[in-house]
Scaffold this motif. Sequence first.
Motif, short mmCIF file in Angstrom:
data_model
loop_
_atom_site.label_atom_id
_atom_site.label_comp_id
_atom_site.label_asym_id
_atom_site.label_seq_id
_atom_site.Cartn_x
_atom_site.Cartn_y
_atom_site.Cartn_z
N SER A 99 0.83 -1.21 0.00
CA SER A 99 0.00 0.00 0.00
C SER A 99 0.86 1.26 0.00
CB SER A 99 -0.91 0.01 1.23
OG SER A 99 -1.81 -1.09 1.19
N LEU A 112 -7.06 3.53 -2.52
CA LEU A 112 -5.99 3.41 -1.52
C LEU A 112 -6.57 3.27 -0.12
CD1 LEU A 112 -2.95 3.38 -1.11
CD2 LEU A 112 -3.00 5.87 -0.90
N GLY A 115 -7.96 -0.16 0.25
CA GLY A 115 -6.90 -1.15 0.45
C GLY A 115 -6.38 -1.16 1.87
N ILE A 116 -6.18 0.05 2.42
CA ILE A 116 -5.70 0.14 3.81
C ILE A 116 -6.75 -0.40 4.77
CG2 ILE A 116 -5.08 1.75 5.64
CD1 ILE A 116 -3.71 3.45 3.51
#
Length: 208
Positions: A99, A112, A115-116
């Motif tokens: 990431s 993003l 994803g985190i």
Amino acid sequence: MKNDNNKNEQINDENTAMNDTQKKIETDSAGEENNSIANEVVKKLEAEINDYKDRLLRKAAEFENFKRRTETNQLNLIKYDGESFITNMLTVVDDFERSIQHFDTTKEIEPLKAGIKLVYDKLIKILNEQGVQKIDAVGKPFDVHLHEAILQRREEGAEPHTVLDEIEKGYMYKDKVIRHSKVIVSEDVNETEAAETPGNTENKTEGE
């Protein structure tokens, strides 16, 4: 006549001597036989004793080896107790690194963030599998065993001594609190007003 008697006595003495000799021979023979049997028994017993000693020494050596192996295994269990947990955590580290690599290259913030969030959910899942759980604090009555009050705040409509906000999350490991939740707690309005009322005996110093 006298000679005949002497001869008879002599014959008797010879017969007696022969009988004694024969008995002695038989006795000696029996004694030798008994000694031979006794020696055989002694040798057999000595062989059995040596065999038992040998077995005992082998068993003692086997037990010492078993004891050393057990102690080594126990030390390894203690030393590497967290190995499986750390191995699982490494996968989370890998995800975080991937990431981070996209921070400077991506212009899309939402993927993003998503994803985190996935990495965070994975981390929480691993902790839960190890018996680590968050303490549910907000909206719950203040519990000194679970919470640490940082400050109090007046909140309309809130029950007294209720957790309003959480400054730092608390966690339990199985049935043990490993970190108390740091929280803001609602004031008891009646207690506050009573303490602020002029002439309240609790605010008077001794002797007034």
